[in-house]
Design a protein around this motif. Sequence first.
Motif, PDB file in Angstrom:
ATOM      1  N   GLU A  31     -10.294 -14.601  32.599  1.00 25.66           N
ATOM      2  CA  GLU A  31      -8.951 -14.515  32.036  1.00 25.66           C
ATOM      3  C   GLU A  31      -8.823 -13.467  30.940  1.00 25.66           C
ATOM      4  O   GLU A  31      -7.724 -13.174  30.483  1.00 25.66           O
ATOM      5  N   GLN A  32      -9.924 -12.878  30.505  1.00 21.32           N
ATOM      6  CA  GLN A  32      -9.806 -11.848  29.473  1.00 21.32           C
ATOM      7  C   GLN A  32      -9.200 -10.584  30.080  1.00 21.32           C
ATOM      8  O   GLN A  32      -9.232 -10.385  31.291  1.00 21.32           O
ATOM      9  N   SER A  33      -8.601  -9.739  29.234  1.00 21.36           N
ATOM     10  CA  SER A  33      -7.755  -8.655  29.719  1.00 21.36           C
ATOM     11  C   SER A  33      -8.524  -7.490  30.340  1.00 21.36           C
ATOM     12  O   SER A  33      -8.017  -6.796  31.211  1.00 21.36           O
ATOM     13  N   THR A 162      -7.642 -11.279  39.011  1.00 20.85           N
ATOM     14  CA  THR A 162      -7.853 -10.773  37.656  1.00 20.85           C
ATOM     15  C   THR A 162      -7.174  -9.425  37.457  1.00 20.85           C
ATOM     16  O   THR A 162      -7.019  -8.969  36.325  1.00 20.85           O
ATOM     17  N   ASP A 163      -6.766  -8.773  38.548  1.00 27.32           N
ATOM     18  CA  ASP A 163      -6.138  -7.457  38.477  1.00 27.32           C
ATOM     19  C   ASP A 163      -4.651  -7.498  38.796  1.00 27.32           C
ATOM     20  O   ASP A 163      -4.049  -6.465  39.074  1.00 27.32           O
ATOM     21  N   ASP A 189       3.647  -6.025  34.072  1.00 26.88           N
ATOM     22  CA  ASP A 189       2.830  -6.320  32.898  1.00 26.88           C
ATOM     23  C   ASP A 189       2.293  -7.744  32.979  1.00 26.88           C
ATOM     24  O   ASP A 189       2.638  -8.599  32.183  1.00 26.88           O
ATOM     25  N   PHE A 190       1.459  -8.001  33.980  1.00 26.86           N
ATOM     26  CA  PHE A 190       0.980  -9.342  34.240  1.00 26.86           C
ATOM     27  C   PHE A 190      -0.323  -9.666  33.515  1.00 26.86           C
ATOM     28  O   PHE A 190      -0.539 -10.786  33.097  1.00 26.86           O
ATOM     29  N   GLY A 191      -1.229  -8.710  33.440  1.00 28.23           N
ATOM     30  CA  GLY A 191      -2.577  -9.035  33.016  1.00 28.23           C
ATOM     31  C   GLY A 191      -3.271  -9.800  34.127  1.00 28.23           C
ATOM     32  O   GLY A 191      -2.954  -9.665  35.305  1.00 28.23           O
ATOM     33  N   SER A 192      -4.207 -10.654  33.766  1.00 27.15           N
ATOM     34  CA  SER A 192      -4.892 -11.491  34.741  1.00 27.15           C
ATOM     35  C   SER A 192      -3.974 -12.646  35.132  1.00 27.15           C
ATOM     36  O   SER A 192      -3.503 -13.386  34.279  1.00 27.15           O
ATOM     37  N   CYS A 207       1.208 -18.014  35.875  1.00 24.89           N
ATOM     38  CA  CYS A 207       0.440 -18.268  34.656  1.00 24.89           C
ATOM     39  C   CYS A 207      -0.489 -17.085  34.460  1.00 24.89           C
ATOM     40  O   CYS A 207      -1.309 -16.779  35.332  1.00 24.89           O
ATOM     41  N   THR A 208      -0.336 -16.411  33.326  1.00 21.10           N
ATOM     42  CA  THR A 208      -1.105 -15.197  33.085  1.00 21.10           C
ATOM     43  C   THR A 208      -1.718 -15.221  31.695  1.00 21.10           C
ATOM     44  O   THR A 208      -1.442 -16.108  30.882  1.00 21.10           O
TER      45      THR A 208
END
Length: 259
Positions: A31-33, A162-163, A189-192, A207-208
Amino acid sequence: MSDKIGPFFSIVLPTYNRAAVLRIGIQSVIEQSFSNWELLIIDDGSTDDTKNIVALFEDHGKNIWIGTYFGGVNKYNPVTKKFTVYKHNVNDSSSISDDRIWSITEDGNHNLWIGTLGGGLNMFNPENETFNRYTKENSALLGDYINYISLDNKKKLWICTTDGLAIYNTFTQDFEIFINKAGKTGANDFGSVVSCFHDSRGWNWLCTSNGLIKFDPETHSALAINKDSGMLSNATKRVLEDNQGNLWVSSSSGITKIS
């Protein structure tokens, strides 16, 4: 010469008889960016359930699919009461792509889909008990770490990675990709993307690592709900809906109710 670039760094997670908390450790990593990494879990001969069950699914034929971390996927037939084990075989490209199973679901055509941590997405072929693999090497997927798979109200498959987010049209067999782009805002701009939920109104929720996002893939519109909006944390995990239509959102800091 290949133009593929390997992981920028490796994360080593040693474990011994820590089955109860191993998934938490793994989830915190994915979950880290930052996305250019590999996770190496070193099991020092655990005697508990470290190779634990992380996914359960009942298919249309009432078979129970049991996804394990490191142990592949198991199918239990309740009629014959027999187990069939499917594991990765480096010499067989039709075997499941990775033994680290994370999510299992079925589409409207009764195709079984299995997401792995590191091996991408797999579709099971029941006729010959083989797997079709979808990875960043042979498909539009941008990453092989699959956090969650679900089917929306339009029978499209949502693949949370994650991408970013990938949506697979089971009729056209095409992927549409929505990714996190540094410096951009809005739908990309989702992130993981940790998980997704499709509520009774037909709304889609992601959920991001950047909060809860209400997303419309047709218009690419995205509404972010985060700490600035009253959420306890931006690191959202799961969404459930109660009988009154309220949404309950779990996060790293607790549960938020959205009416």
